[in-house]
Scaffold this motif. Structure first.
Motif, mmCIF file in Angstrom:
data_model
loop_
_atom_site.group_PDB
_atom_site.id
_atom_site.type_symbol
_atom_site.label_atom_id
_atom_site.label_comp_id
_atom_site.label_asym_id
_atom_site.label_seq_id
_atom_site.Cartn_x
_atom_site.Cartn_y
_atom_site.Cartn_z
ATOM 1 N N VAL A 83 0.735 -1.489 0.145
ATOM 2 C CA VAL A 83 -0.122 0.056 0.090
ATOM 3 C C VAL A 83 0.777 1.350 -0.054
ATOM 4 O O VAL A 83 1.698 1.372 0.885
ATOM 5 C CB VAL A 83 -0.923 0.027 1.417
ATOM 6 N N GLY A 84 0.535 2.150 -0.851
ATOM 7 C CA GLY A 84 1.411 3.494 -0.974
ATOM 8 C C GLY A 84 0.656 4.342 -0.039
ATOM 9 O O GLY A 84 -0.582 4.055 0.526
ATOM 10 N N ASP A 85 1.196 5.574 0.050
ATOM 11 C CA ASP A 85 1.082 6.602 0.985
ATOM 12 C C ASP A 85 0.845 7.837 0.219
ATOM 13 O O ASP A 85 1.930 8.787 0.420
ATOM 14 C CB ASP A 85 1.888 6.513 2.175
ATOM 15 N N GLY A 86 -0.148 7.939 -0.367
ATOM 16 C CA GLY A 86 -0.566 9.501 -1.299
ATOM 17 C C GLY A 86 0.869 9.922 -2.089
ATOM 18 O O GLY A 86 1.374 9.183 -2.643
ATOM 19 N N SER A 87 1.114 11.085 -1.867
ATOM 20 C CA SER A 87 2.178 11.697 -2.738
ATOM 21 C C SER A 87 3.565 11.219 -2.476
ATOM 22 O O SER A 87 4.586 11.576 -3.246
ATOM 23 C CB SER A 87 2.097 13.311 -2.719
ATOM 24 N N ARG A 88 3.642 10.360 -1.459
ATOM 25 C CA ARG A 88 4.772 9.997 -1.010
ATOM 26 C C ARG A 88 5.327 8.762 -2.017
ATOM 27 O O ARG A 88 6.462 8.324 -2.020
ATOM 28 C CB ARG A 88 4.964 9.412 0.431
ATOM 29 N N ASP A 89 4.411 8.174 -2.736
ATOM 30 C CA ASP A 89 4.402 7.196 -3.523
ATOM 31 C C ASP A 89 4.006 7.363 -4.981
ATOM 32 O O ASP A 89 4.286 6.746 -5.813
ATOM 33 C CB ASP A 89 3.951 5.832 -2.916
ATOM 34 N N VAL A 90 2.928 8.244 -5.019
ATOM 35 C CA VAL A 90 2.347 8.445 -6.253
ATOM 36 C C VAL A 90 2.839 9.795 -6.769
ATOM 37 O O VAL A 90 2.445 10.862 -6.101
ATOM 38 C CB VAL A 90 0.836 8.541 -6.125
ATOM 39 N N PRO A 91 3.264 9.952 -7.843
ATOM 40 C CA PRO A 91 3.821 11.382 -8.183
ATOM 41 C C PRO A 91 2.498 12.204 -8.530
ATOM 42 O O PRO A 91 1.788 11.841 -9.474
ATOM 43 C CB PRO A 91 4.868 11.167 -9.667
ATOM 44 N N VAL A 92 2.570 13.589 -7.940
ATOM 45 C CA VAL A 92 1.414 14.504 -8.153
ATOM 46 C C VAL A 92 1.701 14.990 -9.731
ATOM 47 O O VAL A 92 2.706 15.206 -10.319
ATOM 48 C CB VAL A 92 1.789 15.468 -7.189
ATOM 49 N N GLN A 93 0.486 14.934 -10.309
ATOM 50 C CA GLN A 93 0.284 15.561 -11.716
ATOM 51 C C GLN A 93 0.799 14.655 -12.752
ATOM 52 O O GLN A 93 0.686 14.785 -14.003
ATOM 53 C CB GLN A 93 1.089 16.933 -11.727
ATOM 54 N N LYS A 94 1.457 13.557 -12.099
ATOM 55 C CA LYS A 94 1.909 12.538 -13.165
ATOM 56 C C LYS A 94 1.275 11.267 -12.907
ATOM 57 O O LYS A 94 1.267 10.293 -14.103
ATOM 58 C CB LYS A 94 3.662 12.510 -13.101
ATOM 59 N N GLY A 95 1.178 10.675 -11.703
ATOM 60 C CA GLY A 95 0.810 9.219 -11.369
ATOM 61 C C GLY A 95 -0.543 8.934 -11.809
ATOM 62 O O GLY A 95 -1.648 9.784 -11.957
ATOM 63 N N ILE A 96 -0.764 7.612 -12.357
ATOM 64 C CA ILE A 96 -2.047 7.096 -12.770
ATOM 65 C C ILE A 96 -2.455 6.253 -11.691
ATOM 66 O O ILE A 96 -1.587 5.115 -11.438
ATOM 67 C CB ILE A 96 -1.700 6.175 -13.997
#
Length: 275
Positions: free
Chosen positions: A157-170
């Motif tokens: 499980v990821g943790d928000g923008s700590r793992d999902v690139p903002v404005q880029k992540g799908i």
């Protein structure tokens, strides 16, 4: 100690009230807010018009009927939400500094005397989230953020923008569908076109997956290679000997799966489970 209580200082709350709160938020997030009740919190995402990640959200109904939004970067999210407010009869209030957010899991979890408690809607193994007034002390031992990170990483499980690139992540590549953040039957919302196309065409070729780390620590964003030297992903958050990596699913076409980042060996596995 059979339970863990971890402060999440990067998370805070926004209050959403008013007669139009459901219709206002329904057109903005990936899940169906009509399902929310005091007994049923909701996990969802807020996307940009191109369908890329901006925020992950826990939406909670209080006993007085208002909603709390558990989020990162509350100030930035408020600015974005206010852009869509228009004539909607809603009030948005930043509660940062007034409440603290905690992740809590394990056996024999004590009762919280002051604040709100929800079951984490993503996975049962993630336990609960506590929303506690900032002037209320927790009369129990607290664990560091690394304890929560290790727990969620082992679950994939990821943790928000700590793992999902903002404005880029799908977000479908980051398991938001597996974590209950999507409703494929609801009406339109911002970024829906990319989500629907990706989902119905089965175009997910990469996933955020847990990896066992054998060797020196791997820096965030470090490229990951297969045994043939082909780049197959990149590293995200990690704690000690485990981490999360964005990987091409094709790495599982052959066994055993053994990848490298520099001189470090990475061994991925599929961890997510629901229920």
């Amino acid at each position: 100690m059979s339970f863990f209580i971890v402060p999440l200082p990067h998370r805070s709350l926004i209050s959403l009230s008013g007669p139009d709160k459901a219709s206002f938020l329904q057109g903005l997030v990936t899940n169906d807010v009509e399902k929310i009740s005091p007994q049923r919190p909701l996990y969802a995402a807020f996307l940009n018009p191109q369908g890329k990640f901006l925020n992950d959200l826990f939406i909670v109904e209080t006993t007085d009927g208002d909603w709390l939004i558990d989020c990162e970067n509350a100030e930035e999210l408020l600015k974005r939400l206010n852009l869509y407010k228009l004539r909607s009869d809603v009030t948005l209030t930043n509660l940062r500094g007034q409440y603290a957010v905690y992740a809590v899991w394990g056996d024999d979890i004590p009762a919280l005397e002051d604040g709100a408690v929800i079951d984490d809607p993503r996975l049962p193994e993630l336990g609960r989230r506590w929303y506690v007034p900032s002037d209320t002390s927790i009369p129990m031992p607290l664990s560091p953020l690394e304890t929560y990170d290790r727990h969620r990483i082992l679950l994939g499980v990821g943790d928000g923008s700590r793992d999902v690139p903002v404005q880029k992540g799908i977000i479908l590549e980051h398991n938001f569908d597996e974590l209950g953040a999507m409703d494929w039957r609801k009406g339109c919302y911002i970024g829906q076109e990319l989500m629907a196309r990706t989902h119905y065409r089965g175009e997910i070729r990469k996933r955020l997956l847990p990896v066992k780390i054998e060797g020196p620590a791997v820096s965030y964003g470090a490229p990951i290679f297969d045994v043939e030297g082909q780049e197959v992903g990149e590293m995200r958050t990690y704690v000690d000997d485990c981490g999360l990596a964005m990987l091409r699913l094709s790495v599982f076409d052959s066994e055993p799966v053994e990848l490298k980042a520099g001189q470090t060996i990475l061994k991925p596995w599929i961890a997510l489970k629901k229920g």
